[in-house]
Design an enzyme around this catalytic site. Structure first.
Site, PDB file in Angstrom:
ATOM      1  N   CYS A  39      18.092  38.803 -18.886  1.00  0.00           N
ATOM      2  CA  CYS A  39      18.543  37.774 -17.959  1.00  0.00           C
ATOM      3  C   CYS A  39      18.688  38.382 -16.569  1.00  0.00           C
ATOM      4  O   CYS A  39      18.953  39.564 -16.420  1.00  0.00           O
ATOM      5  CB  CYS A  39      19.883  37.237 -18.454  1.00  0.00           C
ATOM      6  SG  CYS A  39      20.642  36.003 -17.381  1.00  0.00           S
ATOM      7  N   SER A  41      21.098  38.125 -14.677  1.00  0.00           N
ATOM      8  CA  SER A  41      22.454  38.666 -14.482  1.00  0.00           C
ATOM      9  C   SER A  41      22.489  40.157 -14.828  1.00  0.00           C
ATOM     10  O   SER A  41      23.165  40.938 -14.154  1.00  0.00           O
ATOM     11  CB  SER A  41      23.463  37.908 -15.344  1.00  0.00           C
ATOM     12  OG  SER A  41      23.478  36.546 -14.995  1.00  0.00           O
ATOM     13  N   HIS A  44      20.967  41.829 -11.879  1.00  0.00           N
ATOM     14  CA  HIS A  44      21.916  41.932 -10.760  1.00  0.00           C
ATOM     15  C   HIS A  44      22.772  43.197 -10.922  1.00  0.00           C
ATOM     16  O   HIS A  44      23.037  43.907  -9.957  1.00  0.00           O
ATOM     17  CB  HIS A  44      22.857  40.719 -10.713  1.00  0.00           C
ATOM     18  CG  HIS A  44      22.218  39.430 -10.270  1.00  0.00           C
ATOM     19  ND1 HIS A  44      21.366  39.332  -9.196  1.00  0.00           N
ATOM     20  CD2 HIS A  44      22.334  38.162 -10.746  1.00  0.00           C
ATOM     21  CE1 HIS A  44      20.991  38.064  -9.041  1.00  0.00           C
ATOM     22  NE2 HIS A  44      21.552  37.344  -9.977  1.00  0.00           N
ATOM     23  N   HIS A  60      23.594  40.232 -22.664  1.00  0.00           N
ATOM     24  CA  HIS A  60      24.634  39.259 -23.028  1.00  0.00           C
ATOM     25  C   HIS A  60      24.027  38.027 -23.682  1.00  0.00           C
ATOM     26  O   HIS A  60      24.746  37.135 -24.093  1.00  0.00           O
ATOM     27  CB  HIS A  60      25.430  38.849 -21.781  1.00  0.00           C
ATOM     28  CG  HIS A  60      24.565  38.250 -20.722  1.00  0.00           C
ATOM     29  ND1 HIS A  60      23.724  39.014 -19.946  1.00  0.00           N
ATOM     30  CD2 HIS A  60      24.372  36.971 -20.352  1.00  0.00           C
ATOM     31  CE1 HIS A  60      23.067  38.218 -19.131  1.00  0.00           C
ATOM     32  NE2 HIS A  60      23.426  36.962 -19.362  1.00  0.00           N
ATOM     33  N   CYS A 167      22.480  32.268 -23.361  1.00  0.00           N
ATOM     34  CA  CYS A 167      22.701  32.218 -21.911  1.00  0.00           C
ATOM     35  C   CYS A 167      21.797  31.217 -21.213  1.00  0.00           C
ATOM     36  O   CYS A 167      22.283  30.241 -20.666  1.00  0.00           O
ATOM     37  CB  CYS A 167      22.573  33.587 -21.251  1.00  0.00           C
ATOM     38  SG  CYS A 167      22.911  33.465 -19.477  1.00  0.00           S
TER      39      CYS A 167
HETATM   40  N1  APR Z   1      11.925  30.817  -3.824  1.00  0.00           N
HETATM   41  C1  APR Z   1      11.687  30.226  -5.002  1.00  0.00           C
HETATM   42  N2  APR Z   1      11.739  30.895  -6.179  1.00  0.00           N
HETATM   43  C2  APR Z   1      12.019  32.204  -6.143  1.00  0.00           C
HETATM   44  C3  APR Z   1      12.268  32.898  -4.940  1.00  0.00           C
HETATM   45  C4  APR Z   1      12.202  32.137  -3.732  1.00  0.00           C
HETATM   46  N3  APR Z   1      12.452  32.690  -2.555  1.00  0.00           N
HETATM   47  N4  APR Z   1      12.542  34.191  -5.254  1.00  0.00           N
HETATM   48  C5  APR Z   1      12.464  34.299  -6.581  1.00  0.00           C
HETATM   49  N5  APR Z   1      12.138  33.105  -7.138  1.00  0.00           N
HETATM   50  C6  APR Z   1      11.964  32.777  -8.553  1.00  0.00           C
HETATM   51  C7  APR Z   1      11.306  33.856  -9.407  1.00  0.00           C
HETATM   52  O1  APR Z   1       9.890  33.774  -9.314  1.00  0.00           O
HETATM   53  C8  APR Z   1      11.808  33.512 -10.808  1.00  0.00           C
HETATM   54  O2  APR Z   1      10.941  32.612 -11.469  1.00  0.00           O
HETATM   55  O3  APR Z   1      13.270  32.671  -9.137  1.00  0.00           O
HETATM   56  C9  APR Z   1      13.144  32.807 -10.552  1.00  0.00           C
HETATM   57  C10 APR Z   1      14.354  33.579 -11.089  1.00  0.00           C
HETATM   58  O4  APR Z   1      14.200  33.619 -12.477  1.00  0.00           O
HETATM   59  P1  APR Z   1      14.731  34.823 -13.408  1.00  0.00           P
HETATM   60  O5  APR Z   1      14.515  36.131 -12.761  1.00  0.00           O
HETATM   61  O6  APR Z   1      14.193  34.570 -14.767  1.00  0.00           O
HETATM   62  O7  APR Z   1      16.328  34.570 -13.373  1.00  0.00           O
HETATM   63  P2  APR Z   1      17.248  33.814 -14.449  1.00  0.00           P
HETATM   64  O8  APR Z   1      17.566  34.730 -15.570  1.00  0.00           O
HETATM   65  O9  APR Z   1      16.689  32.471 -14.704  1.00  0.00           O
HETATM   66  O10 APR Z   1      18.607  33.685 -13.611  1.00  0.00           O
HETATM   67  C11 APR Z   1      18.661  32.937 -12.405  1.00  0.00           C
HETATM   68  O11 APR Z   1      20.960  32.357 -12.637  1.00  0.00           O
HETATM   69  O12 APR Z   1      22.515  32.944 -14.244  1.00  0.00           O
HETATM   70  C12 APR Z   1      22.016  33.233 -12.976  1.00  0.00           C
HETATM   71  O13 APR Z   1      22.414  35.613 -12.724  1.00  0.00           O
HETATM   72  C13 APR Z   1      21.417  34.623 -12.878  1.00  0.00           C
HETATM   73  O14 APR Z   1      21.354  34.579 -10.501  1.00  0.00           O
HETATM   74  C14 APR Z   1      20.566  34.466 -11.669  1.00  0.00           C
HETATM   75  C15 APR Z   1      20.039  33.044 -11.815  1.00  0.00           C
HETATM   76 ZN    ZN Z   2      22.480  35.401 -18.519  1.00  0.00          ZN
END
Ligand code: APR
Ligand code: ZN
Ligand code: ZN
Length: 368
Positions: A39, A41, A44, A60, A167
């Site tokens: 994830c 998170s 991060h 998690h 999650c």
């Molecule tokens: N504009 C649009 N989309 C973007 C940009 C942007 N500038 N930068 C990144 N992305 C897209 C990525 O291509 C990716 O598909 O954002 C998406 C993020 O997805 P994941 O990395 O899979 O993140 P995810 O696990 O879904 O979590 C998203 O939610 O729970 C919180 O901590 C988590 O902050 C995180 C968020």
């Molecule tokens: Zn998560």
């Protein structure tokens, strides 16, 4: 002994090492992990955006089988299939007592300490304490968690699918259904189509939204959002995402806009995509020191609701089983969210793929 992926220093790859895992104390449960999702998170934390004590076992979004239960445990038994609950609410604080276990004070405390409720952990490496992220520590063959962090589930679903519910599914579907309460016939924009964003999209579709606009920067994933209920897609690298959403809604903006990335700029975009009197829900997690720039005059004059959603405003003992029932009934697509399966040893490859945005979800499958 168990193999676990440990973060020793921010910005470095995880190290897969042998850790000692103590037995469960009173009120605790030892779980043999079968699957754990990667994830954002966790990412991060790896990058140092969410400071926590180190070394720590991350992970998690996990599912597995109960291996051993401590004294006094009544809600699960050895052999039960469980999903880890990373907000193990206390049931006693003011938030729990007023129906908001997602905001539990005790669970928030454990998020910060990286420990179990008694202030210790069950992981040891070379004689040193290793902390457990969100009490879960799911990137380990075995973990020990409080009883309320191991939610029993039906046994006929694959562990990979069950892990996702822990999650990304509860967070995404919950943001749409519990926090925004998306109405049938409404319009929606989702900024960030990752594991969480895809579930906001399918949650909004399930709630009957007529228009769901997916915004991301990876074309392949944008194309895939259409099979989860997106009606339109916007590549934010190729066009201005806010203008594109306004164009698609006759200049009005959407009824509900969601941010699922964790960046102040895209949070402001989501605010600007909502119509007058509409709602913006922030799901992505930014670093604690960051702030969002939004137009001050628009606050009263456009009267939007700006809110956030943690754990999809859900209650895992109720929602995990319910979400898995929706999956079993064919109403939620969960298998197609899994873009890649890794062994624990390949976990850093999985995070490289997460960083580049290529996976919807990458998942660790633990060796037998
Ligand atoms: N504009 C649009 N989309 C973007 C940009 C942007 N500038 N930068 C990144 N992305 C897209 C990525 O291509 C990716 O598909 O954002 C998406 C993020 O997805 P994941 O990395 O899979 O993140 P995810 O696990 O879904 O979590 C998203 O939610 O729970 C919180 O901590 C988590 O902050 C995180 C968020
Ligand atoms: Zn998560
Ligand atoms: Zn509580």
């Amino acid at each position: 002994m168990a193999k676990a992926a440990i973060l020793h220093r921010y910005g470095e790859p995880l190290a897969v090492e042998d850790v000692e895992v103590a037995g469960p104390k009173r009120g605790e449960v030892k779980v043999k992990l079968k699957a754990a999702g990667l994830c954002h998170s966790d990412w991060h934390v790896i990058q140092g955006q969410l400071p926590l004590p180190l070394p720590i076992v991350l992970g998690h979004e996990g599912a597995g089988i109960v291996e051993e239960v401590g004294e006094g445990v009544t809600s699960v038994q050895v052999g039960d299939h469980v999903v880890l609950n990373w907000v193990p609410s206390c049931g006693r604080c003011r938030w729990c007592r007023t129906g908001r276990p997602d905001l539990c004070e005790e669970a928030a405390r454990l998020t910060a300490t990286g420990t179990l409720p008694d202030g210790t952990t069950r992981f040891w490496w070379k004689g040193k304490t290793v902390y457990q992220f969100l009490t879960a520590g799911a990137f380990s063959e075995y973990t020990v968690v409080p009883e309320q962090a191991a939610i029993p589930i039906r046994r006929d679903v694959p562990f990979e699918v069950a892990a996702l519910v822990g999650c990304s599914v509860i967070t995404g579907v919950g943001a749409a259904i519990h926090t925004a309460q998306v109405r049938p016939g409404s319009t929606v924009a989702v900024v960030g189509a990752g594991g969480v964003g895809f579930n906001i999209i399918q949650g909004a579709a399930l709630a009957g939204a007529k228009q769901v606009i997916a915004v991301d920067v990876v074309d392949e994933k944008l194309a895939a959002t259409k099979t989860f209920g997106a009606t339109h897609t916007v590549n934010a690298r190729e066009e201005d995402a806010v203008s594109a959403v306004l164009d698609l809604t006759d200049g009005l903006g959407v009824d509900y806009a969601f941010e699922a990335i964790g960046r102040p700029e895209t949070m402001a975009d989501a605010y600007n995509m909502a119509r007058k009197g509409g709602m913006t829900v922030i799901v992505g997690i930014a670093a604690p020191h960051e702030t969002v720039g939004i137009n001050a005059f628009s606050l009263p004059s456009q009267a939007k609701t700006l809110t956030g959603s943690w754990l999809g405003q859900g209650n895992p003992p109720v929602d995990y089983p319910k979400l898995l029932d929706l999956y079993a009934a064919g109403k939620l697509k969960l298998e197609p969210l899994i873009s890649a399966v890794y062994s624990l040893e390949q976990i850093n490859d999985g995070f490289a793929a997460l960083k580049s945005g290529q996976n919807i979800r990458g998942i660790i499958r633990f060796a037998e």
